[in-house]
Design a protein around this motif. Structure first.
Motif: not given
Length: 239
Positions: A183-193
């Motif tokens: 589960x240790x993943x992410x995708x940046x949002x519209x602000x690059x966060x």
């Protein structure tokens, strides 16, 4: 304290900042990784034009902040602990991959092994969805007319490889899916966060990947229980 931690490799320039802060007192068993990915400079465009003869931009950049959307950030390496079982949250929003304005929305999706995605079409046009992947379980080619819907369950392979999503009818349409066994993943949002929560303490390899322009950067990070590790990274056309 803020440090520059990435190097110049040939003509590639990647600037990264690292900052450590404390989590609330109740959250002391795990650590957290957050950050912002930004882009400065001219944005590259797709090779193929759309049906209005426009070559669409390959990257989605926030005009005000430079935040770069749809960047994959994840942990890797031999030190990754045994992942916790995946539990279905009945209140969680379903995973939806839409076709809208002759684009795939979202452009990049990351999910865990065994999760199901609903593909929809909110355009007043015919589409199809074709995936290109090394794993036949994640391979399909389906027709999706207006308001059509298709569900598919995805599985993680032995190696993390991207699943390329395309539409044969509109050749400029492209998107990506990554399937993880942890589960240790992410995708940046519209602000690059981005934010990766509940990370067990330890030393890991943090990988930052933008598949459209072929950028992959990695660095060693140390996660401490009860602390937030903040990593800010900037890309430029030279990358």
């Amino acid at each position: 304290m803020r440090l520059n931690v990435f190097e110049t490799t040939l003509s590639a320039l990647l600037l990264a900042g690292v900052l450590t802060t404390s989590l609330p007192a109740a959250d002391t068993e795990y650590g957290q990784i957050t950050g912002t990915i930004t882009y400065s400079g001219e944005v590259p465009r797709q090779r193929l034009p759309d049906n209005t003869a426009v070559r669409r931009k390959l990257l989605t950049v926030n005009r005000k902040t430079g935040g770069l959307q749809d960047v994959l950030v994840y942990l890797s390496g031999e030190n990754l602990p045994e992942p916790p079982p995946r539990h279905e949250d009945p209140e969680a929003a379903p995973l939806v991959f839409d076709q809208e304005n002759e684009s795939f929305v979202p452009h990049l999706m990351a999910l865990r092994d065994g999760q199901t995605v609903t593909f929809t079409n909110h355009d007043n046009a015919n589409h199809n969805i074709r995936t290109a992947t090394f794993d036949r379980r994640n391979e399909f080619n389906v027709y999706t007319g207006p308001e059509a819907e298709y569900k598919h369950t995805f599985y993680a392979g032995e190696r993390l490889r991207p699943i390329r999503v395309g539409c044969d009818i509109h050749s400029w349409m492209r998107a990506w899916i990554y399937v993880f066994d942890h589960p240790w993943f992410a995708v940046t949002d519209k602000d690059g966060e981005f934010e990766i929560e509940d990370v067990p303490p330890g030393e890991y390899t943090l990988i930052i990947r933008q598949p459209d322009v072929g950028i992959t950067r990695e660095q060693t990070v140390t996660v401490t229980a009860g602390e937030v590790l903040t990593i800010d990274t900037e890309f430029t056309p030279e990358d």
